[in-house]
Design a protein around this motif. Structure first.
Motif, mmCIF file in Angstrom:
data_model
loop_
_atom_site.group_PDB
_atom_site.id
_atom_site.type_symbol
_atom_site.label_atom_id
_atom_site.label_comp_id
_atom_site.label_asym_id
_atom_site.label_seq_id
_atom_site.Cartn_x
_atom_site.Cartn_y
_atom_site.Cartn_z
ATOM 1 N N VAL A 162 0.973 -1.248 0.350
ATOM 2 C CA VAL A 162 0.154 -0.004 -0.103
ATOM 3 C C VAL A 162 0.739 1.322 -0.462
ATOM 4 O O VAL A 162 2.002 1.413 0.634
ATOM 5 N N ARG A 172 -2.385 2.766 5.870
ATOM 6 C CA ARG A 172 -3.024 1.638 5.277
ATOM 7 C C ARG A 172 -4.317 0.703 5.644
ATOM 8 O O ARG A 172 -4.977 0.570 4.824
ATOM 9 N N MET A 175 -6.744 1.196 2.877
ATOM 10 C CA MET A 175 -7.040 0.915 2.308
ATOM 11 C C MET A 175 -7.702 -0.611 2.288
ATOM 12 O O MET A 175 -6.969 -1.754 1.835
ATOM 13 N N CYS A 179 -6.815 -3.513 -2.738
ATOM 14 C CA CYS A 179 -5.489 -3.926 -2.656
ATOM 15 C C CYS A 179 -4.168 -2.794 -4.315
ATOM 16 O O CYS A 179 -5.278 -2.264 -4.856
ATOM 17 N N MET A 180 -3.461 -2.514 -4.104
ATOM 18 C CA MET A 180 -2.931 -1.815 -5.631
ATOM 19 C C MET A 180 -2.513 -2.734 -6.532
ATOM 20 O O MET A 180 -2.651 -4.125 -6.144
ATOM 21 N N THR A 196 -5.705 -7.574 0.203
ATOM 22 C CA THR A 196 -6.083 -6.544 0.644
ATOM 23 C C THR A 196 -5.035 -6.467 2.376
ATOM 24 O O THR A 196 -4.509 -7.599 2.396
#
Length: 276
Positions: A162, A172, A175, A179-180, A196
């Motif tokens: 993240v 953190r 999010m 997830c990125m 995630t």
């Protein structure tokens, strides 16, 4: 031309909801981040511009991982059919069909379903034999670990990376259920997936109680294909004047990068097409 008059006129005509529909239509394809979906996006954009009265060209660029256009080397084509990560008892952790960005772009196929114990790696660990056949859990980019994973014989890398941006995303937890999107080398042999923060924290909690094994299955393909640049030309009422260029880039997984930019351009093309 007095640009302020044009901007004010467009502002009066602009329908935000209609523009957002264009953004959503682009994002619905691009969020899968695969070449087959990108081509659907190109066809959609071309169709919208044609319906607005623009003369449209779809320019095919070689997506072969070799050809350069100006200073940009085109990535090779990559499509994803499925990717699932499970606990050994079958409980699903990550699924590409539910959250596409959980699959790392260019992740290779696995030889059927593979299974391994999860371990937190250290690159300077002298005992690299412990990583053979394991799944590496990291908190930075998958791409930064794939060469190491392939070298030591690990079967996969999973990450809960993240990136924080002060004033935009400070913690953190903001999010926690997202997830990125990230990519990896198309030459990697191990699989790569993203979790995630909530999923990763649960995995770490289970690891504290004892060894945890995960099962992964990925079906993708890498191939030389084509990537399309879509060009639309709208001839105005004074064609002798210089052209005005409006452009945005397609083929990104986020709605704001850059479905929003291209969607706005498409909607403006409709407005200008009606006005000519």
């Amino acid at each position: 031309m007095e640009w302020s008059k044009l901007y004010n006129l467009l502002a009066e005509m602009f329908d935000t909801e209609a523009c957002l529909r264009e953004v959503e239509a682009i994002w619905e394809n691009d969020r899968w981040f695969s070449r087959d979906k990108f081509n659907l996006t190109a066809g959609y954009v071309a169709g919208v511009m044609e319906s607005a009265g623009l003369k449209v060209e779809m320019l095919p660029l070689k997506a072969d991982g070799k050809t350069k256009y100006f200073d940009w080397q085109m990535p090779i084509g990559w499509d994803a059919e499925m990717a699932v990560l499970r606990y050994a008892d079958g409980e699903v952790i990550a699924d590409y069909r539910t959250m596409p960005c959980q699959l790392t772009m260019y992740c290779p196929s696995t030889p059927g379903e593979v299974e391994g114990e999860v371990i937190v790696p250290e690159k300077d660990d002298p005992d690299t034999g412990k990583y053979r056949g394991k799944i590496l859990l990291v908190s930075n980019s998958v791409s930064g670990w794939t060469a190491f994973a392939d070298e030591v014989g690990a079967i996969g890398v999973i990450s809960d990376i993240v990136r924080l941006f002060p004033g935009v995303r400070d913690t953190r937890e903001e999010m926690y259920d997202e997830c990125m999107w990230m990519g990896m080398s198309s030459k990697a042999k191990c699989f790569g997936m993203h979790l995630t923060p909530r999923q990763a924290d649960e995995l770490r909690r289970r690891m504290q109680a004892g060894p945890v094994r995960l099962r992964a299955e990925v079906k993708t393909r890498t191939y030389a294909g084509a990537s399309y640049t879509v060009v639309g030309d709208l001839v105005g009422t004074e064609p002798e004047l210089p052209a005005v260029l409006a452009y945005g880039h397609l083929y990104e997984p986020g709605a704001n990068d850059n479905a929003s930019g291209t969607g706005a351009i498409l909607y403006l093309a409709k407005l200008l097409g009606e006005a000519v």
